[in-house]
Design a protein around this motif. Structure first.
Motif, PDB file in Angstrom:
ATOM      1  N   ARG A 214      45.053  91.512 -55.543  1.00  0.00           N
ATOM      2  CA  ARG A 214      45.822  91.348 -56.522  1.00  0.00           C
ATOM      3  C   ARG A 214      46.417  89.693 -56.772  1.00  0.00           C
ATOM      4  N   ASP A 215      46.382  89.273 -57.894  1.00  0.00           N
ATOM      5  CA  ASP A 215      46.945  87.739 -57.821  1.00  0.00           C
ATOM      6  C   ASP A 215      47.855  87.713 -59.109  1.00  0.00           C
ATOM      7  N   ASP A 216      48.452  86.634 -59.098  1.00  0.00           N
ATOM      8  CA  ASP A 216      49.696  86.213 -60.296  1.00  0.00           C
ATOM      9  C   ASP A 216      49.077  85.473 -60.995  1.00  0.00           C
ATOM     10  N   GLY A 217      47.738  85.326 -61.388  1.00  0.00           N
ATOM     11  CA  GLY A 217      47.156  84.397 -62.195  1.00  0.00           C
ATOM     12  C   GLY A 217      47.121  84.856 -63.749  1.00  0.00           C
ATOM     13  N   THR A 218      46.310  84.481 -64.628  1.00  0.00           N
ATOM     14  CA  THR A 218      46.414  84.783 -65.991  1.00  0.00           C
ATOM     15  C   THR A 218      45.785  85.982 -66.352  1.00  0.00           C
ATOM     16  N   GLY A 219      45.218  86.520 -65.307  1.00  0.00           N
ATOM     17  CA  GLY A 219      44.737  88.022 -65.555  1.00  0.00           C
ATOM     18  C   GLY A 219      43.284  88.165 -66.479  1.00  0.00           C
ATOM     19  N   VAL A 220      42.998  89.096 -66.624  1.00  0.00           N
ATOM     20  CA  VAL A 220      41.669  89.520 -67.561  1.00  0.00           C
ATOM     21  C   VAL A 220      41.821  90.487 -68.390  1.00  0.00           C
ATOM     22  N   SER A 221      41.610  90.078 -69.725  1.00  0.00           N
ATOM     23  CA  SER A 221      41.780  90.567 -70.961  1.00  0.00           C
ATOM     24  C   SER A 221      41.117  92.115 -70.810  1.00  0.00           C
ATOM     25  N   VAL A 222      41.561  92.979 -71.609  1.00  0.00           N
ATOM     26  CA  VAL A 222      41.000  94.445 -71.361  1.00  0.00           C
ATOM     27  C   VAL A 222      39.371  94.437 -71.844  1.00  0.00           C
ATOM     28  N   GLU A 223      38.941  93.596 -72.881  1.00  0.00           N
ATOM     29  CA  GLU A 223      37.599  93.189 -73.371  1.00  0.00           C
ATOM     30  C   GLU A 223      36.812  92.737 -72.409  1.00  0.00           C
ATOM     31  N   ASP A 224      37.406  91.850 -71.587  1.00  0.00           N
ATOM     32  CA  ASP A 224      36.444  91.183 -70.528  1.00  0.00           C
ATOM     33  C   ASP A 224      36.493  91.885 -68.906  1.00  0.00           C
ATOM     34  N   ARG A 225      36.890  93.069 -68.931  1.00  0.00           N
ATOM     35  CA  ARG A 225      37.167  93.411 -67.520  1.00  0.00           C
ATOM     36  C   ARG A 225      35.975  94.104 -67.025  1.00  0.00           C
TER      37      ARG A 225
ATOM     38  N   GLY B 197      30.092 102.857 -53.161  1.00  0.00           N
ATOM     39  CA  GLY B 197      31.339 102.664 -53.701  1.00  0.00           C
ATOM     40  C   GLY B 197      31.364 102.338 -55.181  1.00  0.00           C
ATOM     41  N   THR B 198      32.813 101.962 -55.419  1.00  0.00           N
ATOM     42  CA  THR B 198      32.950 101.183 -56.797  1.00  0.00           C
ATOM     43  C   THR B 198      33.676 100.069 -56.822  1.00  0.00           C
ATOM     44  N   LEU B 199      33.862  99.236 -57.677  1.00  0.00           N
ATOM     45  CA  LEU B 199      34.484  98.006 -57.862  1.00  0.00           C
ATOM     46  C   LEU B 199      34.985  97.804 -59.225  1.00  0.00           C
ATOM     47  N   THR B 200      36.221  97.890 -59.677  1.00  0.00           N
ATOM     48  CA  THR B 200      36.526  97.935 -60.857  1.00  0.00           C
ATOM     49  C   THR B 200      37.949  97.008 -61.130  1.00  0.00           C
ATOM     50  N   HIS B 201      38.273  96.969 -62.636  1.00  0.00           N
ATOM     51  CA  HIS B 201      39.471  96.057 -62.709  1.00  0.00           C
ATOM     52  C   HIS B 201      40.387  97.329 -62.944  1.00  0.00           C
ATOM     53  N   ARG B 202      41.656  97.478 -62.383  1.00  0.00           N
ATOM     54  CA  ARG B 202      42.712  98.332 -62.776  1.00  0.00           C
ATOM     55  C   ARG B 202      43.155  98.093 -64.126  1.00  0.00           C
ATOM     56  N   ASP B 203      43.550  99.219 -64.811  1.00  0.00           N
ATOM     57  CA  ASP B 203      43.985  99.205 -66.199  1.00  0.00           C
ATOM     58  C   ASP B 203      45.391  98.714 -66.144  1.00  0.00           C
ATOM     59  N   THR B 204      45.737  97.517 -66.015  1.00  0.00           N
ATOM     60  CA  THR B 204      47.117  96.966 -65.995  1.00  0.00           C
ATOM     61  C   THR B 204      47.247  95.899 -67.106  1.00  0.00           C
ATOM     62  N   PRO B 205      48.760  95.591 -67.416  1.00  0.00           N
ATOM     63  CA  PRO B 205      48.669  94.386 -68.429  1.00  0.00           C
ATOM     64  C   PRO B 205      48.133  92.989 -68.084  1.00  0.00           C
ATOM     65  N   GLN B 206      47.620  92.294 -68.924  1.00  0.00           N
ATOM     66  CA  GLN B 206      47.024  91.160 -68.738  1.00  0.00           C
ATOM     67  C   GLN B 206      47.818  90.283 -67.787  1.00  0.00           C
ATOM     68  N   ALA B 207      49.362  90.284 -68.329  1.00  0.00           N
ATOM     69  CA  ALA B 207      50.326  89.413 -67.917  1.00  0.00           C
ATOM     70  C   ALA B 207      50.551  89.475 -66.337  1.00  0.00           C
ATOM     71  N   ALA B 208      50.114  90.827 -65.867  1.00  0.00           N
ATOM     72  CA  ALA B 208      50.567  91.142 -64.386  1.00  0.00           C
ATOM     73  C   ALA B 208      49.491  90.656 -63.527  1.00  0.00           C
ATOM     74  N   GLY B 209      48.442  89.806 -64.137  1.00  0.00           N
ATOM     75  CA  GLY B 209      47.313  89.185 -63.332  1.00  0.00           C
ATOM     76  C   GLY B 209      46.335  90.081 -63.199  1.00  0.00           C
ATOM     77  N   ALA B 210      45.323  89.542 -62.318  1.00  0.00           N
ATOM     78  CA  ALA B 210      44.019  90.265 -62.055  1.00  0.00           C
ATOM     79  C   ALA B 210      44.234  91.442 -60.735  1.00  0.00           C
ATOM     80  N   HIS B 211      43.567  92.465 -60.962  1.00  0.00           N
ATOM     81  CA  HIS B 211      43.970  93.468 -60.126  1.00  0.00           C
ATOM     82  C   HIS B 211      42.644  94.245 -59.845  1.00  0.00           C
ATOM     83  N   PHE B 212      41.914  93.883 -58.779  1.00  0.00           N
ATOM     84  CA  PHE B 212      40.605  94.370 -58.465  1.00  0.00           C
ATOM     85  C   PHE B 212      40.814  95.664 -57.515  1.00  0.00           C
ATOM     86  N   ILE B 213      40.066  96.598 -57.711  1.00  0.00           N
ATOM     87  CA  ILE B 213      40.049  97.649 -56.557  1.00  0.00           C
ATOM     88  C   ILE B 213      38.655  98.139 -56.388  1.00  0.00           C
TER      89      ILE B 213
END
Length: 476
Positions: A404-415, A452-468
């Motif tokens: 997880r980071d505290d950046g600008t995050g990734v929009s839902v349509e770009d995840r 395995g799997t690598l996805t982006h968690r369904d979180t608000p964009q303002a919370a930053g990027a969150h890869f799992i």
């Protein structure tokens, strides 16, 4: 050796063979049943004849001639083995084998046995010759009746033996009639079955010819062509549909390969063009060139080219390599190592925390898994403002790595788009970020190779990027 016969011909021959076997068995059964039925009728007829002849001799006739049926094969023999009366065709067979019955059994009893009739002379009657060399069923009985006339013209009562032959003539004639019919009917029926199968198979395989012609026209330049799918839901329709699905995947793979080649060419050309421009300007104006600055710029472009080529080679290996080296890998230790390497290249103001558990051991390639973590951290370093957190946990069957980071995050349509090759987002296309657009696609490919799997968690964009990253734990 592969058969050169067409499917239609093989099907017709197989059907004809099966029909021949079935019809032959049916014909044999019909002949057997008909023969047995006729022989039973002949036996009944012989018994009826016996029941007429015997009473006439025992109790006296009413004047009606005994030869009421010229085709009956019977003969009366006296105790001396002499022919008393009967069918003249049986005269050569008296007294052997049609001799007097010498047993002391009760009269009126009827015995049934099979006798072999020997050969007849060349001058024998036609009926005699017909009987010769045959085994026939003979009904035999004895009774008291008038024998041959003596010298005074008197027929004294004596013990007479009556033989009645059950001949197979009627049965053989009936079977011969059936044979005449079957000799024509069976070949005609077999031919009809073969023609029906030939026609049906040709009709069923007609779409195969159309599919074959269409397949011949499909090349690498027109992969959008598809096979005609027959309207009926049979094996050929399913084969055509499956082939079309294969063509869909092939077309997508070719398009993906072409797009990847174009993107790779573009990504390689951009730093090369910048490198060439810097060097040309420096050569034209050598006295006004800040050579240390030019060397730093060209070194940066060379490093970017090197990184891009290494990523392309890694992707090529991941795409075509089938064997995956496996060894126990402790993801917690690997995460600490990756975090330490990321801190060396991150800005001093950026904090990278690593929290792990000790029981997150998986099987896989340590170098590829480390590359996965480094790519996730590298992506976070490029987009984070102040803090990055990498966490490793495990449950009963799965190890989970979260970055997880505290950046600008990734929009839902770009995840999902961030995992496409060279698909960098508009906000990150600035070369100053240093990304090649292959880090996250490489990380996902490595995750898939480890089941395995690598996805982006369904979180608000303002919370930053969150890869799992989730991968199965090592099984004991």
């Amino acid at each position: 050796m592969p058969s050169r016969l067409s499917i239609r011909l093989r099907a017709a021959l197989a059907a004809a063979l099966a029909a021949a076997l079935a019809f032959s068995a049916g014909a044999w059964w019909i002949r057997h049943e008909l023969y047995a039925s006729k022989m039973t009728d002949a036996l009944h007829q012989a018994r009826a004849t016996l029941n007429v002849i015997e009473p006439r001799y025992v109790h006296g006739g009413d004047g009606t001639p005994l030869f009421f049926n010229g085709t009956d094969m019977w003969v009366l023999v006296d105790p001396e083995g002499r022919f008393v009366e009967g069918n003249p065709d049986l005269t050569p067979f008296v007294p052997a084998p049609l001799g007097p019955l010498t047993s002391t059994r009760n009269t009126m009893a009827v015995s049934e046995e099979t006798m072999h009739l020997d050969a007849a002379s060349d001058h024998a009657r036609p009926g005699t010759s017909r009987l010769a060399h045959h085994n026939v069923t003979v009904l035999t009985t004895v009774f008291q009746g008038p024998g041959l006339l003596d010298d005074n013209g008197i027929a004294h009562p004596t013990r007479l033996t009556l033989h009645i032959l059950v001949t197979p003539w009627d049965a053989e004639q009936a079977v011969a009639s059936v044979d005449d019919t079957l000799s024509i009917g069976i070949p005609a029926a077999i031919l009809l079955v073969a023609l029906i199968v030939w026609s049906t198979t040709a009709r069923a395989l007609r779409p195969v010819g159309q599919i074959q012609q269409r397949l011949r026209t499909i090349t690498a330049h027109n992969l959008s062509e598809r096979l005609p799918v027959p309207p009926r839901r049979d094996e050929i329709a399913r084969l055509a549909a499956t082939t079309n699905d294969t063509l869909d995947r092939l077309e997508q793979a070719v398009e993906q390969q072409l797009r990847f080649t174009a993107d790779a060419s573009h990504e390689l050309r951009t730093p090369l063009a910048a490198l060439r421009a810097d060097l040309e300007v420096a050569l034209h104006y050598p006295d006004h060139t800040d050579w240390p600055h030019v060397i730093r710029d060209t070194l940066g472009d060379a490093e970017r080219l090197q990184q891009l080529i290494e990523d392309l080679l890694l992707l090529a290996n991941l795409d075509h390599s089938t064997a995956l080296p496996t060894a126990p890998v402790e993801l917690g230790l690997l995460a600490h190592t990756a975090a330490a390497r990321a801190r060396r290249h991150a800005p001093p103001s950026l904090r990278i925390d690593c929290r792990t558990t000790d029981d997150a051991t998986v099987r896989g390639d340590p170098r590829q898994l480390e590359r996965l973590l480094l790519n996730l951290l590298d992506n976070a370093v490029h987009h984070s403002h102040r803090r990055i957190t990498i966490t490793v946990t495990a449950d009963a069957a799965t190890a989970t790595v979260e970055v997880r980071d505290d950046g600008t995050g990734v929009s839902v349509e770009d995840r999902e788009k961030v995992f496409e090759r060279f698909a960098r987002l508009d906000s990150s296309r600035d070369r100053s970020t240093g990304g090649t657009g292959l880090g996250l696609p490489i990380a996902r490919e490595i995750a898939h190779r480890h089941s395995g799997t690598l996805t982006h968690r369904d979180t608000p964009q303002a919370a930053g990027a969150h890869f799992i990253f989730e991968v199965p734990l090592q099984t004991l």
